[in-house]
Motif scaffolding. Sequence first.
Motif, PDB file in Angstrom:
ATOM      1  N   TYR A  53       0.825  -1.201   0.000  1.00  0.00           N
ATOM      2  CA  TYR A  53       0.000   0.000   0.000  1.00  0.00           C
ATOM      3  C   TYR A  53       0.860   1.252   0.000  1.00  0.00           C
ATOM      4  O   TYR A  53       1.926   1.308   0.611  1.00  0.00           O
ATOM      5  N   MET A  54       0.347   2.258  -0.683  1.00  0.00           N
ATOM      6  CA  MET A  54       0.966   3.586  -0.693  1.00  0.00           C
ATOM      7  C   MET A  54      -0.074   4.595  -0.234  1.00  0.00           C
ATOM      8  O   MET A  54      -1.265   4.389  -0.417  1.00  0.00           O
ATOM      9  N   ASN A  55       0.411   5.672   0.366  1.00  0.00           N
ATOM     10  CA  ASN A  55      -0.440   6.832   0.580  1.00  0.00           C
ATOM     11  C   ASN A  55       0.122   7.942  -0.309  1.00  0.00           C
ATOM     12  O   ASN A  55       1.065   7.699  -1.065  1.00  0.00           O
ATOM     13  N   LYS A  56      -0.445   9.128  -0.258  1.00  0.00           N
ATOM     14  CA  LYS A  56       0.028  10.195  -1.154  1.00  0.00           C
ATOM     15  C   LYS A  56       1.506  10.499  -0.931  1.00  0.00           C
ATOM     16  O   LYS A  56       2.257  10.684  -1.880  1.00  0.00           O
ATOM     17  N   THR A  62       8.104   7.800  -3.929  1.00  0.00           N
ATOM     18  CA  THR A  62       8.415   6.837  -4.989  1.00  0.00           C
ATOM     19  C   THR A  62       8.761   7.568  -6.275  1.00  0.00           C
ATOM     20  O   THR A  62       9.764   7.248  -6.935  1.00  0.00           O
ATOM     21  N   LEU A  63       7.941   8.536  -6.640  1.00  0.00           N
ATOM     22  CA  LEU A  63       8.166   9.282  -7.882  1.00  0.00           C
ATOM     23  C   LEU A  63       9.420  10.151  -7.807  1.00  0.00           C
ATOM     24  O   LEU A  63      10.132  10.307  -8.803  1.00  0.00           O
ATOM     25  N   THR A  64       9.714  10.682  -6.634  1.00  0.00           N
ATOM     26  CA  THR A  64      10.888  11.545  -6.459  1.00  0.00           C
ATOM     27  C   THR A  64      12.186  10.744  -6.407  1.00  0.00           C
ATOM     28  O   THR A  64      13.154  11.082  -7.084  1.00  0.00           O
ATOM     29  N   LEU A  65      12.193   9.667  -5.614  1.00  0.00           N
ATOM     30  CA  LEU A  65      13.411   8.873  -5.431  1.00  0.00           C
ATOM     31  C   LEU A  65      13.682   7.901  -6.578  1.00  0.00           C
ATOM     32  O   LEU A  65      14.824   7.498  -6.796  1.00  0.00           O
ATOM     33  N   GLY A  66      12.618   7.474  -7.259  1.00  0.00           N
ATOM     34  CA  GLY A  66      12.774   6.457  -8.299  1.00  0.00           C
ATOM     35  C   GLY A  66      12.936   5.063  -7.726  1.00  0.00           C
ATOM     36  O   GLY A  66      13.365   4.138  -8.406  1.00  0.00           O
ATOM     37  N   LYS A  67      12.559   4.897  -6.450  1.00  0.00           N
ATOM     38  CA  LYS A  67      12.557   3.598  -5.764  1.00  0.00           C
ATOM     39  C   LYS A  67      11.194   3.445  -5.101  1.00  0.00           C
ATOM     40  O   LYS A  67      10.586   4.437  -4.703  1.00  0.00           O
ATOM     41  N   VAL A  91      12.107   2.188  -9.997  1.00  0.00           N
ATOM     42  CA  VAL A  91      10.853   2.433 -10.712  1.00  0.00           C
ATOM     43  C   VAL A  91      11.122   2.818 -12.159  1.00  0.00           C
ATOM     44  O   VAL A  91      11.912   3.718 -12.448  1.00  0.00           O
ATOM     45  N   LYS A  92      10.454   2.116 -13.059  1.00  0.00           N
ATOM     46  CA  LYS A  92      10.518   2.424 -14.489  1.00  0.00           C
ATOM     47  C   LYS A  92       9.299   3.230 -14.923  1.00  0.00           C
ATOM     48  O   LYS A  92       9.421   4.139 -15.728  1.00  0.00           O
ATOM     49  N   SER A  93       8.123   2.881 -14.396  1.00  0.00           N
ATOM     50  CA  SER A  93       6.897   3.611 -14.741  1.00  0.00           C
ATOM     51  C   SER A  93       5.809   3.284 -13.727  1.00  0.00           C
ATOM     52  O   SER A  93       5.867   2.260 -13.054  1.00  0.00           O
ATOM     53  N   VAL A  94       4.844   4.190 -13.624  1.00  0.00           N
ATOM     54  CA  VAL A  94       3.715   4.003 -12.719  1.00  0.00           C
ATOM     55  C   VAL A  94       2.432   4.250 -13.514  1.00  0.00           C
ATOM     56  O   VAL A  94       2.297   5.284 -14.170  1.00  0.00           O
ATOM     57  N   TYR A  95       1.515   3.301 -13.454  1.00  0.00           N
ATOM     58  CA  TYR A  95       0.221   3.391 -14.126  1.00  0.00           C
ATOM     59  C   TYR A  95      -0.880   3.349 -13.077  1.00  0.00           C
ATOM     60  O   TYR A  95      -0.671   2.885 -11.966  1.00  0.00           O
ATOM     61  N   TYR A  96      -2.052   3.808 -13.453  1.00  0.00           N
ATOM     62  CA  TYR A  96      -3.223   3.671 -12.598  1.00  0.00           C
ATOM     63  C   TYR A  96      -4.321   3.010 -13.406  1.00  0.00           C
ATOM     64  O   TYR A  96      -4.349   3.100 -14.634  1.00  0.00           O
TER      65      TYR A  96
END
Length: 131
Positions: A53-56, A62-67, A91-96
């Motif tokens: 689980y992630m929160n905001k 995740t998006l800032t660190l790339g991990k 992290v290579k990409s994030v989808y929703y």
Amino acid sequence: MKRETRNAPSPRLRRAGAKRKRIKLEALKFDKDGLIPAIIQDYKTGEVLMMAYMNKASLKRTLTLGKTCFWSRSRKKYWTKGETSGNIQFVKSVYYDCDMDTLLVKVRQVGQGACHTGNRSCFYRKIGSRA
């Protein structure tokens, strides 16, 4: 009757355009506890490695660190995958998803694997099997 298609984009272009659509994090549907499930997948093989689980805030990390960074429901704290094990996920990409209530995070898995049991994937057991 001839079908009018001159000005309509091809289905392939429409799909490609949909993939590039960006949203604000606030548009995602977090649950009542402020969490959203994140499915972690190997970006090369497509293998599902884990779910957490992630929160905001952890999504922003995740998006800032790339991990991958998550929120621990049991410990009530943030954690970065691999911070103790060394099994890091870059992290290579994030989808929703279409309902905007689940994330798919494509990663490059480094180290032994994603599961705390030592397996590459947390999904190594099948219902009906004895494993």
